[in-house]
Design a protein around this motif. Structure first.
Motif, PDB file in Angstrom:
ATOM      1  N   GLU A  84       0.832  -1.213   0.000  1.00  0.00           N
ATOM      2  CA  GLU A  84       0.000   0.000   0.000  1.00  0.00           C
ATOM      3  C   GLU A  84       0.865   1.261   0.000  1.00  0.00           C
ATOM      4  O   GLU A  84       0.508   2.265  -0.632  1.00  0.00           O
ATOM      5  N   ASP A  85       1.999   1.241   0.688  1.00  0.00           N
ATOM      6  CA  ASP A  85       2.928   2.379   0.636  1.00  0.00           C
ATOM      7  C   ASP A  85       3.595   2.476  -0.730  1.00  0.00           C
ATOM      8  O   ASP A  85       3.854   3.565  -1.219  1.00  0.00           O
ATOM      9  N   ARG A  92       1.641   4.405  -3.252  1.00  0.00           N
ATOM     10  CA  ARG A  92       1.567   5.862  -3.058  1.00  0.00           C
ATOM     11  C   ARG A  92       2.650   6.593  -3.840  1.00  0.00           C
ATOM     12  O   ARG A  92       2.610   7.814  -3.942  1.00  0.00           O
TER      13      ARG A  92
END
Length: 179
Positions: free
Chosen positions: A150-151, A154
């Motif tokens: 998920e990071d 980004r």
């Protein structure tokens, strides 16, 4: 030469034989015979260990530097393995993330610790060029360690497909520096 439905065909001489099929069958039989009679190759001919080396000081910070020790399988009996220092780590697929230096992960087919990797190591990943590697490093320096997929999503330029492709090749252990 004869014509059939507007297409001209060359007539085959009745004395010529097509030898392609018998030649292919003979070639296939030879390949099978050679593969059955040859011994299985040894996939890994040596054992590899990470051994601590001298810890040089860089701008007042001590760094843990490790070197790779190779032991040929012929010499790797139990007595030789018992003589190794206790702090040596065997390089195997179950080696903890971030233990091996990032530049060695590709060589030993280990996941790349993304929070420790430099630009060159990141560029070894499929689909990562110099600009995207620089964005990953910039994100990591500005936002902190990358803790998971998920990071990773980004970061500008990394979408769901790239994340799915890269996740099995990465590990997300935080970068720990030694004081």
């Amino acid at each position: 030469m004869y014509r059939k439905r507007g297409i001209y065909f060359l007539e085959k001489d009745s004395t010529e034989r097509d030898l392609r099929v018998p030649v292919l069958l003979i070639l296939g039989a030879i390949i099978l015979a050679v593969s059955w009679s040859s011994p299985e190759p040894e996939l890994q001919t040596s054992l590899y260990y990470l051994a601590p080396a001298a810890s040089p000081s860089y701008e007042g910070k001590a760094e843990v530097v490790r070197e790779v020790v190779r032991i040929p399988r012929e010499q790797a009996n139990q007595d030789a393995l018992n003589d190794l220092p206790l702090d040596m780590l065997a390089i195997t697929p179950d080696l903890p993330c971030g233990t091996a230096p990032p530049e060695l992960t590709q060589l030993f087919n280990l996941p790349l610790p993304i929070n420790q990797a430099d630009q060159k190591s990141l560029m070894l990943l499929p689909g990562i060029g110099p600009k995207l590697a620089e964005r990953i490093i910039t994100f990591r320096e500005g936002q902190g360690p990358i803790n998971g997929p998920e990071d990773l999503r980004r970061i500008h330029g990394i979408g769901p497909k790239t994340t799915a492709r890269l996740t099995p090749l990465l590990c997300f252990a935080p970068f720990e520096t030694t004081p």
